[in-house]
Design a protein around this motif. Sequence first.
Motif, mmCIF file in Angstrom:
data_model
loop_
_atom_site.group_PDB
_atom_site.id
_atom_site.type_symbol
_atom_site.label_atom_id
_atom_site.label_comp_id
_atom_site.label_asym_id
_atom_site.label_seq_id
_atom_site.Cartn_x
_atom_site.Cartn_y
_atom_site.Cartn_z
ATOM 1 N N LYS A 80 0.839 -1.203 0.000
ATOM 2 C CA LYS A 80 0.000 0.000 0.000
ATOM 3 C C LYS A 80 0.873 1.251 0.000
ATOM 4 N N LYS A 81 1.972 1.226 0.758
ATOM 5 C CA LYS A 81 2.892 2.366 0.769
ATOM 6 C C LYS A 81 3.465 2.595 -0.634
ATOM 7 N N ILE A 82 3.836 1.506 -1.271
ATOM 8 C CA ILE A 82 4.410 1.615 -2.615
ATOM 9 C C ILE A 82 3.372 2.131 -3.603
ATOM 10 N N ASP A 83 2.152 1.628 -3.492
ATOM 11 C CA ASP A 83 1.068 2.111 -4.371
ATOM 12 C C ASP A 83 0.840 3.611 -4.176
ATOM 13 N N ALA A 84 0.911 4.066 -2.926
ATOM 14 C CA ALA A 84 0.705 5.484 -2.639
ATOM 15 C C ALA A 84 1.818 6.326 -3.264
ATOM 16 N N ILE A 85 3.046 5.823 -3.192
ATOM 17 C CA ILE A 85 4.173 6.538 -3.808
ATOM 18 C C ILE A 85 3.987 6.614 -5.323
ATOM 19 N N VAL A 86 3.608 5.490 -5.919
ATOM 20 C CA VAL A 86 3.406 5.457 -7.365
ATOM 21 C C VAL A 86 2.310 6.431 -7.784
ATOM 22 N N ASN A 87 1.230 6.467 -7.039
ATOM 23 C CA ASN A 87 0.133 7.398 -7.357
ATOM 24 C C ASN A 87 0.595 8.846 -7.241
ATOM 25 N N GLN A 88 1.430 9.117 -6.239
ATOM 26 C CA GLN A 88 1.956 10.476 -6.073
ATOM 27 C C GLN A 88 2.830 10.855 -7.272
ATOM 28 N N ILE A 89 3.671 9.925 -7.700
ATOM 29 C CA ILE A 89 4.541 10.192 -8.854
ATOM 30 C C ILE A 89 3.709 10.395 -10.115
ATOM 31 N N LYS A 90 2.679 9.589 -10.287
ATOM 32 C CA LYS A 90 1.809 9.736 -11.460
ATOM 33 C C LYS A 90 1.165 11.117 -11.500
ATOM 34 N N SER A 91 0.839 11.665 -10.328
ATOM 35 C CA SER A 91 0.219 12.992 -10.271
ATOM 36 C C SER A 91 1.196 14.091 -10.686
ATOM 37 N N MET A 92 2.474 13.768 -10.709
ATOM 38 C CA MET A 92 3.502 14.732 -11.097
ATOM 39 C C MET A 92 3.792 14.683 -12.599
ATOM 40 N N LEU A 93 3.136 13.750 -13.306
ATOM 41 C CA LEU A 93 3.412 13.531 -14.728
ATOM 42 C C LEU A 93 2.319 14.112 -15.606
ATOM 43 N N THR A 94 2.703 14.451 -16.830
ATOM 44 C CA THR A 94 1.720 14.867 -17.821
ATOM 45 C C THR A 94 1.101 13.628 -18.458
ATOM 46 N N ALA A 95 0.040 13.818 -19.195
ATOM 47 C CA ALA A 95 -0.691 12.694 -19.788
ATOM 48 C C ALA A 95 0.162 11.900 -20.772
ATOM 49 N N ASN A 96 1.032 12.583 -21.495
ATOM 50 C CA ASN A 96 1.848 11.900 -22.513
ATOM 51 C C ASN A 96 3.308 11.783 -22.071
ATOM 52 N N ILE A 159 13.878 0.449 -8.769
ATOM 53 C CA ILE A 159 13.420 -0.554 -9.737
ATOM 54 C C ILE A 159 11.944 -0.872 -9.521
ATOM 55 N N VAL A 160 11.547 -1.019 -8.260
ATOM 56 C CA VAL A 160 10.147 -1.298 -7.931
ATOM 57 C C VAL A 160 9.236 -0.196 -8.475
ATOM 58 N N LEU A 161 9.606 1.050 -8.222
ATOM 59 C CA LEU A 161 8.789 2.170 -8.686
ATOM 60 C C LEU A 161 8.803 2.263 -10.208
ATOM 61 N N GLY A 162 9.973 2.046 -10.795
ATOM 62 C CA GLY A 162 10.069 2.099 -12.249
ATOM 63 C C GLY A 162 9.218 1.047 -12.926
ATOM 64 N N GLN A 163 9.221 -0.161 -12.365
ATOM 65 C CA GLN A 163 8.392 -1.216 -12.950
ATOM 66 C C GLN A 163 6.919 -0.857 -12.853
ATOM 67 N N ARG A 164 6.505 -0.321 -11.713
ATOM 68 C CA ARG A 164 5.101 0.048 -11.539
ATOM 69 C C ARG A 164 4.684 1.159 -12.526
ATOM 70 N N LEU A 165 5.647 1.978 -12.929
ATOM 71 C CA LEU A 165 5.357 3.067 -13.859
ATOM 72 C C LEU A 165 5.585 2.666 -15.320
ATOM 73 N N GLY A 166 5.998 1.417 -15.525
ATOM 74 C CA GLY A 166 6.103 0.894 -16.879
ATOM 75 C C GLY A 166 7.355 1.270 -17.640
ATOM 76 N N ILE A 167 8.447 1.588 -16.925
ATOM 77 C CA ILE A 167 9.682 1.896 -17.636
ATOM 78 C C ILE A 167 10.663 0.734 -17.498
ATOM 79 N N ASP A 168 11.646 0.711 -18.371
ATOM 80 C CA ASP A 168 12.602 -0.390 -18.436
ATOM 81 C C ASP A 168 13.747 -0.132 -17.453
ATOM 82 N N VAL A 169 13.615 -0.659 -16.256
ATOM 83 C CA VAL A 169 14.659 -0.561 -15.240
ATOM 84 C C VAL A 169 14.938 -1.948 -14.691
ATOM 85 N N THR A 170 16.185 -2.226 -14.471
ATOM 86 C CA THR A 170 16.563 -3.500 -13.896
ATOM 87 C C THR A 170 17.856 -3.309 -13.118
ATOM 88 N N ALA A 171 18.333 -4.370 -12.510
ATOM 89 C CA ALA A 171 19.532 -4.270 -11.677
ATOM 90 C C ALA A 171 20.795 -4.524 -12.489
#
Length: 349
Positions: A80-96, A159-171
């Motif tokens: 839930k904490k991670i989901d909240a962080i992801v939602n906060q980051i999404k609110s900082m982004l533009t639609a495209n 990496i966790v946040l990047g994956q949730r946002l759909g970008i190519d991040v790995t270790a």
Amino acid sequence: MNRVRHIIYIYFALCSVCISSVIHAGAVNPATVFDSSNFAEAKTLKAILEQPESSIDFAQVKLSIDKMVDPAIDIKANLKKIDAIVNQIKSMLTANATSTDKMLAIKKYLYEAGVWNNYVPYQYDFDDPTGTTKIKNKLLSTYLVTKKGNCVSMPVLFIVLGQRLGIDVTASTAPKHVLVKYTDSGTGQTYNLETTSGANPSRDVWYQQTMHVTDEALANQVYLQKLSKQESLAVMATVLAESHYDKQEYEKAMMISDVVLKYYKKDVDVMLMKGTLFYQLLAKNYIKKYPTPNLIPVPERPYYEFLSINNSYWFEKAESLGWRQPTKKDDENYLKAVQHDANLLHNQK
């Protein structure tokens, strides 16, 4: 854990034949000592690492592994904490928003003080920079609470946040170090992101100069490689082996290490752990008990030889791939470099 080569006393000449070919009645059989099929954690870890890459959720997996280290971890609460962080980051982004926009938004959320993180950015923990003082400092749940991390927890959260946002991040790895590999979906260009220094891009040469990455190790594709999701998960699982090592449960640590190496075959840090584990078993079972060679019971000598051979083998294997024992100066140079970057980041705010 300080993984250094241990000098052992060779009580007698080692056989050149496979040690398992001679097992005396009443002797310890290595096949049963390190049989992970009856070790629940090893079986659970195998199941996790055998998932299809398309179904891998880094957050769920990392927290599941960490819960094996600390059963008190509440996986649902941390998700839930991670989901909240992801939602906060999404609110900082533009639609495209592009993949780079998303990567930069993660950086901003984590490292810049603002309303998004209650004006408390995530920082490198200089009190325990490698997470060796307390194994819990390498856990994702600890980092989410304290906002102080190390070269394990910091790249994992990115990496966790990047994956949730759909970008190519790995270790990716360097000696005793984990970093992030980010690939821009628009250009296909891959960058190193050093999460201990604000997730700023870092060239390969920086790691070569500060972490003693040899040309041989690069040629053998040991370090600074873009790992697969499965290999990245194997890196995350190393903390479980380390937790058993800290509790002196060397056989359990060995079995977890074996699972990790099955899925990330060039994990030099785990090879070094195995070499050290074989030494610890030698010390525990023989070196501390038998001051002279003739006191070792004959039935136990094959197992002693097995441990001795493997103690040397795993260090030699790591060296054959290009690993070299870092000096105290190497470690100091790395910490100085990170401290310098941290000061620059602070002064820019």
